[in-house]
Design a protein around this motif. Structure first.
Motif, PDB file in Angstrom:
ATOM      1  N   ILE A 243     -15.519  34.200   6.505  1.00  0.00           N
ATOM      2  CA  ILE A 243     -16.902  34.375   6.695  1.00  0.00           C
ATOM      3  C   ILE A 243     -17.875  34.233   7.143  1.00  0.00           C
ATOM      4  CG2 ILE A 243     -16.440  33.867   4.350  1.00  0.00           C
ATOM      5  CD1 ILE A 243     -17.617  31.070   4.582  1.00  0.00           C
ATOM      6  N   CYS A 244     -19.131  34.597   6.836  1.00  0.00           N
ATOM      7  CA  CYS A 244     -20.377  34.978   8.337  1.00  0.00           C
ATOM      8  C   CYS A 244     -21.212  33.679   7.500  1.00  0.00           C
ATOM      9  CB  CYS A 244     -21.398  36.199   7.675  1.00  0.00           C
ATOM     10  SG  CYS A 244     -20.263  37.790   8.184  1.00  0.00           S
ATOM     11  N   GLN A 245     -21.775  33.305   8.645  1.00  0.00           N
ATOM     12  CA  GLN A 245     -22.710  32.327   8.672  1.00  0.00           C
ATOM     13  C   GLN A 245     -23.630  32.072   7.574  1.00  0.00           C
ATOM     14  OE1 GLN A 245     -24.973  32.853  12.631  1.00  0.00           O
ATOM     15  NE2 GLN A 245     -23.653  31.254  13.462  1.00  0.00           N
ATOM     16  N   SER A 246     -24.270  31.837   6.464  1.00  0.00           N
ATOM     17  CA  SER A 246     -23.776  31.446   4.956  1.00  0.00           C
ATOM     18  C   SER A 246     -23.545  32.152   4.292  1.00  0.00           C
ATOM     19  CB  SER A 246     -25.939  32.056   5.919  1.00  0.00           C
ATOM     20  OG  SER A 246     -26.534  31.385   5.930  1.00  0.00           O
ATOM     21  N   GLY A 247     -22.989  32.797   4.645  1.00  0.00           N
ATOM     22  CA  GLY A 247     -21.919  33.417   3.727  1.00  0.00           C
ATOM     23  C   GLY A 247     -20.705  32.626   2.641  1.00  0.00           C
ATOM     24  N   THR A 248     -20.110  32.625   2.018  1.00  0.00           N
ATOM     25  CA  THR A 248     -20.105  32.194   0.441  1.00  0.00           C
ATOM     26  C   THR A 248     -17.678  32.283   0.745  1.00  0.00           C
ATOM     27  OG1 THR A 248     -21.530  31.675  -0.951  1.00  0.00           O
ATOM     28  CG2 THR A 248     -19.528  31.020  -1.808  1.00  0.00           C
ATOM     29  N   SER A 249     -17.073  31.568   1.119  1.00  0.00           N
ATOM     30  CA  SER A 249     -15.865  31.772   0.725  1.00  0.00           C
ATOM     31  C   SER A 249     -15.103  32.593  -0.287  1.00  0.00           C
ATOM     32  CB  SER A 249     -14.886  29.784   1.085  1.00  0.00           C
ATOM     33  OG  SER A 249     -14.906  29.269   0.122  1.00  0.00           O
ATOM     34  N   ALA A 250     -13.841  32.568  -0.783  1.00  0.00           N
ATOM     35  CA  ALA A 250     -13.184  33.063  -2.059  1.00  0.00           C
ATOM     36  C   ALA A 250     -12.678  31.653  -2.184  1.00  0.00           C
ATOM     37  CB  ALA A 250     -12.316  33.417  -1.301  1.00  0.00           C
ATOM     38  N   ALA A 251     -12.932  30.874  -3.479  1.00  0.00           N
ATOM     39  CA  ALA A 251     -11.872  29.658  -4.008  1.00  0.00           C
ATOM     40  C   ALA A 251     -10.842  29.299  -3.113  1.00  0.00           C
ATOM     41  CB  ALA A 251     -11.154  30.101  -5.795  1.00  0.00           C
ATOM     42  N   MET A 252     -11.146  27.722  -2.628  1.00  0.00           N
ATOM     43  CA  MET A 252      -9.746  27.386  -1.745  1.00  0.00           C
ATOM     44  C   MET A 252      -8.723  27.711  -2.761  1.00  0.00           C
ATOM     45  SD  MET A 252     -11.644  25.429   0.225  1.00  0.00           S
ATOM     46  CE  MET A 252     -12.745  26.894   0.415  1.00  0.00           C
ATOM     47  N   TRP A 265     -13.257  18.238  -2.294  1.00  0.00           N
ATOM     48  CA  TRP A 265     -13.464  18.756  -0.856  1.00  0.00           C
ATOM     49  C   TRP A 265     -14.363  18.357   0.104  1.00  0.00           C
ATOM     50  CZ3 TRP A 265      -9.264  22.248   1.333  1.00  0.00           C
ATOM     51  CH2 TRP A 265      -8.778  23.073   0.200  1.00  0.00           C
ATOM     52  N   SER A 266     -14.010  18.502   1.007  1.00  0.00           N
ATOM     53  CA  SER A 266     -15.180  18.083   2.443  1.00  0.00           C
ATOM     54  C   SER A 266     -15.123  18.341   3.474  1.00  0.00           C
ATOM     55  CB  SER A 266     -15.386  16.673   2.158  1.00  0.00           C
ATOM     56  OG  SER A 266     -13.915  16.615   2.955  1.00  0.00           O
ATOM     57  N   GLY A 267     -16.338  18.298   4.618  1.00  0.00           N
ATOM     58  CA  GLY A 267     -16.451  19.073   5.638  1.00  0.00           C
ATOM     59  C   GLY A 267     -17.256  20.663   5.589  1.00  0.00           C
ATOM     60  N   GLY A 268     -17.876  20.383   7.089  1.00  0.00           N
ATOM     61  CA  GLY A 268     -18.291  21.788   7.598  1.00  0.00           C
ATOM     62  C   GLY A 268     -19.778  21.488   7.604  1.00  0.00           C
ATOM     63  N   ALA A 269     -20.987  22.007   7.631  1.00  0.00           N
ATOM     64  CA  ALA A 269     -21.744  21.846   7.876  1.00  0.00           C
ATOM     65  C   ALA A 269     -22.323  22.427   6.902  1.00  0.00           C
ATOM     66  CB  ALA A 269     -22.498  22.282   9.289  1.00  0.00           C
ATOM     67  N   GLY A 270     -21.964  22.721   6.179  1.00  0.00           N
ATOM     68  CA  GLY A 270     -22.719  24.063   5.007  1.00  0.00           C
ATOM     69  C   GLY A 270     -22.664  23.421   4.021  1.00  0.00           C
ATOM     70  N   SER A 271     -22.914  24.019   2.613  1.00  0.00           N
ATOM     71  CA  SER A 271     -22.701  23.206   1.320  1.00  0.00           C
ATOM     72  C   SER A 271     -21.224  23.713   0.545  1.00  0.00           C
ATOM     73  CB  SER A 271     -24.041  23.572   0.279  1.00  0.00           C
ATOM     74  OG  SER A 271     -23.803  25.351   0.332  1.00  0.00           O
ATOM     75  N   TRP A 272     -21.209  22.876  -0.651  1.00  0.00           N
ATOM     76  CA  TRP A 272     -20.067  22.889  -1.524  1.00  0.00           C
ATOM     77  C   TRP A 272     -20.644  22.957  -2.840  1.00  0.00           C
ATOM     78  CZ3 TRP A 272     -14.527  23.079  -0.352  1.00  0.00           C
ATOM     79  CH2 TRP A 272     -14.967  23.086   1.510  1.00  0.00           C
ATOM     80  N   SER A 288     -26.967  27.618  11.162  1.00  0.00           N
ATOM     81  CA  SER A 288     -26.606  27.842  12.386  1.00  0.00           C
ATOM     82  C   SER A 288     -24.977  27.573  12.584  1.00  0.00           C
ATOM     83  CB  SER A 288     -27.428  26.801  13.206  1.00  0.00           C
ATOM     84  OG  SER A 288     -26.895  25.686  12.542  1.00  0.00           O
ATOM     85  N   GLU A 289     -23.775  27.332  12.047  1.00  0.00           N
ATOM     86  CA  GLU A 289     -22.694  27.097  12.123  1.00  0.00           C
ATOM     87  C   GLU A 289     -21.850  28.351  12.094  1.00  0.00           C
ATOM     88  OE1 GLU A 289     -20.282  24.406  10.124  1.00  0.00           O
ATOM     89  OE2 GLU A 289     -20.822  25.917   8.059  1.00  0.00           O
ATOM     90  N   SER A 290     -20.528  28.089  13.823  1.00  0.00           N
ATOM     91  CA  SER A 290     -19.323  29.119  13.558  1.00  0.00           C
ATOM     92  C   SER A 290     -18.668  28.907  13.995  1.00  0.00           C
ATOM     93  CB  SER A 290     -20.259  29.993  14.938  1.00  0.00           C
ATOM     94  OG  SER A 290     -20.797  29.299  16.020  1.00  0.00           O
ATOM     95  N   GLY A 291     -17.795  29.336  14.263  1.00  0.00           N
ATOM     96  CA  GLY A 291     -15.823  29.072  14.868  1.00  0.00           C
ATOM     97  C   GLY A 291     -15.125  28.859  13.645  1.00  0.00           C
ATOM     98  N   SER A 292     -14.182  27.903  14.510  1.00  0.00           N
ATOM     99  CA  SER A 292     -13.097  27.514  13.434  1.00  0.00           C
ATOM    100  C   SER A 292     -13.663  26.140  12.785  1.00  0.00           C
ATOM    101  CB  SER A 292     -12.023  27.445  14.202  1.00  0.00           C
ATOM    102  OG  SER A 292     -10.934  26.524  12.921  1.00  0.00           O
ATOM    103  N   ILE A 293     -13.759  25.386  10.939  1.00  0.00           N
ATOM    104  CA  ILE A 293     -14.478  24.494  10.576  1.00  0.00           C
ATOM    105  C   ILE A 293     -13.179  24.347   9.502  1.00  0.00           C
ATOM    106  CG2 ILE A 293     -16.160  24.396   9.065  1.00  0.00           C
ATOM    107  CD1 ILE A 293     -17.394  25.312  11.817  1.00  0.00           C
TER     108      ILE A 293
END
Length: 336
Positions: A243-252, A265-272, A288-293
């Motif tokens: 996903i891109c920065q500020s983008g939302t993933s598919a369902a876990m 679920w937890s982890g990352g600097a974003g929101s759930w 501002s986060e990027s890379g493997s989370i």
């Protein structure tokens, strides 16, 4: 008998002092048997049983029954009822069960509870140096019995009432001298150990019971109900698309099982969104986060068990390239 006893007294006293009180100060096991009779305190319950014409540096045999409590008393058989020193041992005088001053007038006695059925010796002496003083040492040696009883109910069983299947837990009761403990479990499980503390490894719920006993019989049991829970499991689900920065993933697409009571679920600097739903939760990357989370699914454990976890990663790509360092062809992925 008096003259012969005097000679025996003198010889025994001499041996004791030359040997440095070899029998042990305060534990006097030197003396001859008198009379050659075994007295049975149970023959006259509640009353003193024994002899009135004994001497110091002698012993008398008394029969005892396991679990009963005995009161041993000796005093000078003369006006004034002077104190005398008594020692109670096993039948051959090699093990001391009690020793001390006793007095009829002051109710000083040696109190001992039998741990076996058999006979014991009761020695009498003038003092705790194991001495005698001839004709002035005539004493009484008497015993009264208080019949024993089965042990009291053990203390409350300590240990976890809720445990995880196939894990070992420790349970115990307060230890009481002279009492043995038998443990049983009504569910499916294995008990290891003995005495007042054991370990239980169970796979089904049940009742843990401990029954006390002594040589008189069994006492009232103590019990505790044990709930056996199943350990939780957690599965993170299939890999996620980047996903891109500020983008939302598919369902876990995660799942929980076993005895799990919930998920997070937890982890990352974003929101759930829906973070407590293992399957439908989604993650929105930080600006501002990027890379493997790394994202973690935690399955909440029931009482007595430990939480389970599972992890997977999601790649967060930069939204815009760093134009100053852009090369052609560009490496990696960028978002439009």
């Amino acid at each position: 008998r008096g003259f012969n006893h005097f000679l025996k007294t003198a010889l025994l006293t001499l041996v004791i002092f030359v040997a440095g009180i070899s029998s042990g100060l305060g534990q006097c096991v030197n003396g001859v048997e008198y009379p050659s009779t075994v007295f049975n305190p149970a023959s006259n319950p509640g009353n003193w049983v024994g002899i009135n014409d004994g001497w110091c540096q002698e012993y008398t045999l008394f029969s005892v029954v396991c679990g009963s409590t005995y009161y041993f008393q000796t005093f000078k058989n003369a006006a004034g009822a002077a104190d005398r020193y008594a020692t109670v041992t096993n039948s051959d005088g090699t093990t001391v069960y009690g020793a001390g001053w006793t007095s009829y007038n002051n109710n000083y006695v040696i109190i001992w509870t039998a741990t076996f059925t058999g006979t014991v010796r009761m020695y009498t002496h003038v003092n705790w140096y194991c001495g005698g003083d001839g004709s002035y040492s005539q004493v009484r040696r008497c015993v009264v019995v208080a019949y024993g009883s089965a042990p009291a109910q053990p203390s409350a069983i300590t240990g976890n009432a809720s445990i995880c299947a196939s894990t070992s837990e420790t349970y115990s009761v307060t230890n009481v001298s002279g009492v043995t403990y038998a443990w049983t479990y009504s569910g499916t499980g294995t008990i290891t150990g003995s005495g007042n503390s054991i370990s239980l490894n169970a796979t089904t719920s049940g009742t843990l019971t401990v029954t006390p006993s002594n040589c008189v019989g069994n006492g009232t049991a103590s019990q505790v109900s044990i709930t056996v829970n199943t350990a939780p499991t957690a599965t993170a689900g299939a890999a996620l698309s980047a996903i891109c920065q500020s983008g939302t993933s598919a369902a876990m697409g995660g799942s929980i099982g076993g005895g799990a009571t919930g998920a997070t679920w937890s982890g990352g600097a974003g929101s759930w969104t829906n973070s407590t739903n293992a399957s439908t939760a989604t993650y929105t990357a930080g600006a501002s986060e990027s890379g493997s989370i790394t994202l973690t699914l935690t399955a909440t454990a029931p009482s007595g068990c430990t939480n389970a976890t599972a992890t997977k990663t999601i790649t967060v790509n930069n939204s815009f390239p760093n134009w100053g360092n852009l090369q052609y062809p560009a490496s990696g992925s960028i978002c439009p």
